[in-house]
Design a protein around this motif. Structure first.
Motif, PDB file in Angstrom:
ATOM      1  N   UNK A  39       0.715  -1.158  -0.041  1.00 57.09           N
ATOM      2  CA  UNK A  39      -0.094   0.069   0.014  1.00 57.09           C
ATOM      3  C   UNK A  39       0.871   1.215  -0.001  1.00 57.09           C
ATOM      4  N   UNK A  40       1.987   1.063   0.825  1.00 51.93           N
ATOM      5  CA  UNK A  40       2.900   2.275   0.877  1.00 51.93           C
ATOM      6  C   UNK A  40       3.609   2.645  -0.590  1.00 51.93           C
ATOM      7  N   UNK A  41       3.781   1.418  -1.199  1.00 46.55           N
ATOM      8  CA  UNK A  41       4.664   1.623  -2.596  1.00 46.55           C
ATOM      9  C   UNK A  41       3.504   2.344  -3.533  1.00 46.55           C
ATOM     10  N   UNK A  42       2.134   1.680  -3.601  1.00 45.15           N
ATOM     11  CA  UNK A  42       1.229   2.294  -4.491  1.00 45.15           C
ATOM     12  C   UNK A  42       0.984   3.929  -4.147  1.00 45.15           C
ATOM     13  N   UNK A  43       0.792   4.023  -2.878  1.00 42.73           N
ATOM     14  CA  UNK A  43       0.722   5.497  -2.499  1.00 42.73           C
ATOM     15  C   UNK A  43       1.809   6.274  -2.857  1.00 42.73           C
ATOM     16  N   UNK A  44       2.955   5.883  -2.698  1.00 43.17           N
ATOM     17  CA  UNK A  44       4.171   6.539  -3.434  1.00 43.17           C
ATOM     18  C   UNK A  44       4.185   6.602  -4.639  1.00 43.17           C
ATOM     19  N   UNK A  45       3.689   5.581  -5.447  1.00 47.99           N
ATOM     20  CA  UNK A  45       3.766   5.838  -6.692  1.00 47.99           C
ATOM     21  C   UNK A  45       2.558   6.815  -7.285  1.00 47.99           C
ATOM     22  N   UNK A  46       1.510   6.592  -6.713  1.00 47.05           N
ATOM     23  CA  UNK A  46       0.475   7.600  -7.047  1.00 47.05           C
ATOM     24  C   UNK A  46       0.716   9.355  -6.532  1.00 47.05           C
ATOM     25  N   UNK A  47       1.530   9.284  -5.457  1.00 52.68           N
ATOM     26  CA  UNK A  47       1.878  10.419  -4.926  1.00 52.68           C
ATOM     27  C   UNK A  47       2.790  11.375  -6.064  1.00 52.68           C
ATOM     28  N   UNK A  48       3.812  10.252  -6.211  1.00 50.23           N
ATOM     29  CA  UNK A  48       4.981  10.796  -7.317  1.00 50.23           C
ATOM     30  C   UNK A  48       4.290  11.237  -8.581  1.00 50.23           C
ATOM     31  N   UNK A  49       3.453  10.538  -9.176  1.00 50.27           N
ATOM     32  CA  UNK A  49       2.767  10.589 -10.342  1.00 50.27           C
ATOM     33  C   UNK A  49       2.029  11.968 -10.414  1.00 50.27           C
ATOM     34  N   UNK A  50       1.133  12.160  -9.061  1.00 52.03           N
ATOM     35  CA  UNK A  50       0.308  13.396  -8.869  1.00 52.03           C
ATOM     36  C   UNK A  50       1.356  14.515  -8.674  1.00 52.03           C
ATOM     37  N   UNK A  51       2.463  14.417  -8.155  1.00 53.12           N
ATOM     38  CA  UNK A  51       3.322  15.643  -8.118  1.00 53.12           C
ATOM     39  C   UNK A  51       4.129  15.996  -9.403  1.00 53.12           C
TER      40      UNK A  51
END
Length: 388
Positions: A39-51
């Motif tokens: 979940x952390x990896x997915x959230x991090x990936x989504x966060x990087x993509x959003x940023x």
């Protein structure tokens, strides 16, 4: 005695060892840690993509495909004689759509043409009269010259014979005859000069008559041109290419000037109008890339660019604009119409029609896109037309 012995031996057999509580706790902890890591990896990936990407994307579903449709109407009145097109037919610019009964317009044009011919004859006659008058003036001038020559000759004869009469070489009767001839020559000269002036004065009258005939000819020609235009306007043609829609014309129907007969929709020149909230247009510039999701294409993505932003919000151009300076005030987020040029692939052209709903995603990362138009330059595509 043997049965109790077997039962006792079965009771004494050892059972399988059960998992200990510490083992189950360790396994649960491993699953939780693994799930949390995923979940952390997915959230991090989504966060990087959003940023990197997502925070620059402005989206709206308040967007619709549009085209600059043209309402076809006649310029003259008359009964509909023929309808050359059917519903949803593709037409070309200049193609005949409807023909009105043109018999009265043909008669009016024939009358105007005959009037033009009559006025041309008047001009020719007036010009001929003027040329004839010039010939008369030349004739009168020649007669004046002849009379002047006779007058000079008569005067010279009187001067030549006068000394002879004084010396007695000639009689008084001869002198009287010569003086009489001199008088007649002078009278003839005066009469001819007066006739010349009369002929010359007629030139002004004939020139005025010629100018009047030419003016009447211009009036007749203008009337003939109008009659010809009316005759040509009985055939209603398409002003642009597109597809026929909303056809309400029927044979035998009486059409007045401006009566809507049908509509031509230029489906080959589609564009998109997206209404973004005022909080979304801060970084929006012409030339930025756009991704389009049309409901009719089952999620297939199209591409385009921002063409221009409206000079005002939609409420400013409403039929009854808001009067925020009176009464109580409640702030409402306004929307700004944004025109988008759409790149339509050939396989999608038959499906895309004005009015379809679209979800629009504008990439606002580049504030100075290379495809942005230079201020004051002509648009890259006329009216934001779509090109496949």
């Amino acid at each position: 005695m043997s049965a109790p012995t077997s039962v006792a031996s079965a009771t004494a057999a050892p059972s399988a060892p059960a998992a200990s509580p510490s083992t189950r706790t360790s396994r649960r902890r491993s699953l939780l840690i693994g799930g949390g890591a995923v979940a952390l990896a997915v959230a991090l990936a989504f966060g990087v993509r959003w940023w990197v990407h997502g925070r620059f994307i402005e989206s709206t579903d308040d967007a619709y495909i549009q085209a600059d449709s043209v309402t076809v109407a006649p310029k003259v009145s008359g009964y509909v004689a023929e309808v050359y097109v059917r519903d949803n037919q593709q037409v070309k610019a200049g193609q005949e759509l409807v023909r009105l009964d043109n018999r009265q317009y043909q008669a009016a044009y024939d009358e105007s043409a005959a009037n033009v011919a009559s006025r041309q004859a008047d001009v020719a006659r007036a010009d001929a009269d003027l040329q004839q008058q010039k010939a008369r003036i030349a004739q009168a001038a020649a007669e004046v010259d002849g009379a002047r020559a006779n007058a000079r000759y008569a005067a010279s004869q009187v001067e030549r014979y006068a000394p002879l009469v004084r010396t007695g070489a000639e009689t008084e009767e001869r002198t009287a005859e010569l003086r009489n001839a001199q008088t007649r020559a002078g009278t003839t000269l005066a009469a001819n000069e007066a006739a010349l002036r009369v002929e010359q004065s007629q030139t002004v009258t004939l020139q005025t008559r010629l100018q009047q005939a030419r003016a009447q000819l211009e009036v007749a020609e203008a009337s003939a041109r109008k009659a010809k235009l009316d005759l040509e306007d009985t055939v209603v043609r398409a002003t642009q290419a597109g597809r026929v829609a909303d056809k309400g014309v029927r044979v035998g129907q009486f059409a007045q000037p401006g009566t809507r007969l049908l509509t031509v929709v230029p489906v080959q020149d589609l564009y998109l109008t997206a209404n973004f909230k005022e909080t979304q247009v801060g970084r929006m510039r012409p030339g930025q890339s756009v991704t389009l999701h049309v409901d009719a294409l089952s999620g297939e993505a199209l591409h385009g660019v921002v063409d221009s932003l409206s000079p005002g919000t939609g409420s400013q151009f409403a039929l009854l604009p808001a009067q925020n300076a009176t009464g109580n005030f409640t702030k409402i987020v306004q929307r700004v119409p944004v025109r988008i040029h759409v790149d339509v692939p050939n396989e999608a052209r038959p499906v895309l029609v004005p009015g379809l709903s679209v979800v629009v995603d504008v990439d606002t990362r580049d504030l100075h896109p290379a495809s942005a138009r230079v201020p004051g330059a002509a648009p890259a595509a006329a009216n934001g037309a779509a090109h496949g």
